[in-house]
Structure formats: structure tokens, C-alpha cells
Design an enzyme around this catalytic site. Structure first.
Site, short mmCIF file in Angstrom:
data_model
loop_
_atom_site.label_atom_id
_atom_site.label_comp_id
_atom_site.label_asym_id
_atom_site.label_seq_id
_atom_site.Cartn_x
_atom_site.Cartn_y
_atom_site.Cartn_z
N SER A 81 -35.49 20.63 26.52
CA SER A 81 -36.48 21.58 26.21
C SER A 81 -37.58 21.70 27.34
O SER A 81 -37.74 20.80 28.13
CB SER A 81 -37.08 21.04 24.84
N TYR A 134 -41.38 13.74 20.67
CA TYR A 134 -40.53 15.01 20.90
C TYR A 134 -40.78 15.38 22.30
O TYR A 134 -39.36 15.33 23.04
CB TYR A 134 -40.74 16.09 19.93
#
Ligand SMILES: NC(=O)c1ccc[n+]([C@@H]2O[C@H](COP(=O)([O-])OP(=O)(O)OC[C@H]3O[C@@H](n4cnc5c(N)ncnc54)[C@H](OP(=O)(O)O)[C@@H]3O)[C@@H](O)[C@H]2O)c1
Length: 250
Positions: free
Chosen positions: A128, A141
């Protein structure tokens, strides 16, 4: 026929990888937890493995398939979390790491040996853009994705000369089921920040073919990542604080 295994194959970016690889003539091995949905959606002839990759048993099942030999492994399954670190339980944070990091490590390890023995293969790890800067919501995350990106770049550096490529696919905000699953309200995100899964997947294959080890879809995200990579740490933190208050005010 070359064989590809895709995790998180039933929705979002994983489903777009399935469509693209089916169109390229790959034999497919598809992984997700919901076996009924997997079987319903799988293209004819695809092998399906219903497994929870955050569990030891589920991960071991898929590792065993990877060890039999693949041409392409797509480590795509991943989860986010809405809660701030202090409000989630340690077990929830650990669950995220088990899926986003541990499963990626273990499936890659299992798939790599036969690829190296054959002198060819590719691994696409869906990371990401969140991994390039401090997290604006949860901490685990973004840290998990920083690991995925660095891990992928390291593997590509070390094994490219032996015929095995690895690319960190780093999407920005993409229309999928991801945010609804994590109960994150994205209704106010500016339209220009949204990508489609098809864009992310097309860019990933282009970058694999171009010999890149990091793939970033969309000019807006290429610019953001380029800026975060050259900013000094103090300015990077300030930019993250601005992004954090912008997202909070939405
Ligand atoms: N969407 C975004 O904005 C965005 C941005 C940056 C990065 N990413 C990354 O892109 C990847 C794919 O996300 P997405 O947005 O396409 O998500 P998604 O639409 O929610 O799809 C997730 C897929 O993973 C499977 N899955 C979830 N947990 C699993 C588990 N424990 N074991 C096995 N399979 C599991 C789901 O099926 P089951 O529920 O049946 O298991 C589903 O097929 C993730 O790694 C995510 O971090 C997404």
C-alpha cells in the site's frame, strides 16, 4: 500452461488479478475464506482453496500448494482496521499482522524454492502507499505494509539474477470491499483520490514487465510517494499530520 495462485481472490484487487490472469491463459489457484463464494466466482477449471490465511492451519494448507510449484504468486489478501491502536485489542492487531505479514512471508518462502530451482517465477505482493509514511489511522496497518514493500524490494534485489522477480504493488485508495469490511467511512474522500482495481492490476503487470520492484498506480499517487520519499523526516511527519486532520474532518 503457467500457474498462478492468488490470495483474496473473491473481491476487489484480488478478483481483478483473477480476471487479468484468466485472460492471459494462466491456470488458476484461488484462495479466500468463503468457500461458497470462491466456488461461485471461480472461472471454469480453477482450483479453489478455502483457507483463513491468518490461521496456522489455513496458511499451512496454502503453503503446501505453493511448495508444489507456481509460475506466479499473488499475495493479495490483507485487512485494515478502523480503531486507533489503543482501542483495538492486542489480539486484533496480531490478527492483522498474521494476515498482512506472516502469511506473505510463509507463502513466499514456500513458493520461492521451486521457482529458484527452475530459474523462473514472479511474486506480486500487494502492499500500500500507506507503507511509505506514518499511519494516519491505525499504526500496525501502515507498518505491515512498510514491511511488505521492503521485503519485496529486498527479494527482487537478491533473486532477480536467478530468474525470480518480486514486485511490491502499492495501491492508493481503491474501490473494493476493503473499507466496508474495516468499517471505515470513505464517503467524503475526494473522487480524484480513488483508483479502480483494474488500474492497480494493469499497472502491476506493466511494472513487472518494465523490471520495476515497486508499482504505484495513478499519477496522483506517484506524485505523493515521490514527494514523501524526498521530504526530510520532519516535513514528512508534518504532511502526515495534515493528512490525518483532513481525513478526520471528513
Ligand atoms: N482498497 C484499498 O483502498 C487498498 C489500498 C491499499 C492497499 N490495499 C491492499 O489491497 C489488498 C486487497 O484488498 P482489497 O481492497 O481488494 O480488499 P477486499 O475487497 O476486502 O478483498 C479482500 C479479499 O481477501 C480475502 N480475505 C480477507 N481476509 C482473509 C483471510 N484471513 N484469509 C484469506 N483470505 C482473506 C477476502 O475473501 P474472504 O472474506 O472470503 O476471505 C477477499 O477475497 C490488501 O492487501 C489491502 O491491504 C487496498
Amino acid at each position: 500452461m503457467p500457474t498462478a495462485l492468488i490470495t483474496g481472490a473473491t473481491a476487489g484487487i484480488g478478483a481483478a488479478f483473477v480476471d487479468a490472469l484468466a485472460a492471459r491463459g494462466y491456470d488458476l489457484v484461488l484462495v479466500a475464506r468463503d468457500g461458497d463464494r470462491l466456488r461461485r466466482q471461480a472461472p471454469a477449471g480453477a482450483e479453489v482453496l478455502a483457507a483463513d490465511l491468518a490461521s496456522d492451519a489455513g496458511c499451512a494448507l496454502v503453503e503446501a500448494r505453493c511448495a508444489q510449484g507456481l509460475d506466479l504468486l499473488v499475495n493479495n489478501a490483507g485487512m485494515g482496521m478502523r480503531s486507533a491502536f489503543e482501542h483495538a485489542t492486542a489480539e486484533q492487531e496480531e490478527q492483522l499482522l498474521r494476515l498482512n505479514v506472516r502469511a506473505v512471508l510463509r507463502l513466499t518462502h514456500a513458493a520461492l524454492a521451486p521457482m529458484l530451482a527452475r530459474g523462473s517465477g514472479a511474486i506480486l505482493n500487494v502492499s500500500s502507499v500507506a507503507g511509505f509514511s506514518p499511519g494516519v489511522r491505525g499504526a500496525t496497518y501502515s507498518a505491515s505494509k512498510a514491511w511488505v514493500t521492503n521485503f519485496s524490494e529486498s527479494l527482487d534485489l537478491q533473486y532477480r539474477d536467478r530468474g525470480v522477480r518480486c514486485v511490491a504493488v502499492c495501491p492508493g485508495f481503491t474501490h473494493t470491499e476493503f473499507h466496508a469490511r474495516a468499517d471505515i467511512d470513505m464517503s467524503k474522500l475526494p473522487a480524484k483520490l480513488w483508483l479502480t482495481s483494474e488500474q492497480v492490476v494493469a499497472e502491476a503487470f506493466k511494472d513487472l514487465d518494465r523490471g520495476r520492484s515497486v508499482s504505484i498506480a495513478g499519477l496522483q499517487y506517484k506524485a505523493i510517494v515521490a514527494a514523501t520519499r524526498v521530504l526530510p523526516p520532519s516535513l514528512r511527519r508534518r504532511a502526515s499530520r495534515i493528512a490525518r486532520s483532513t481525513l478526520k474532518s471528513h
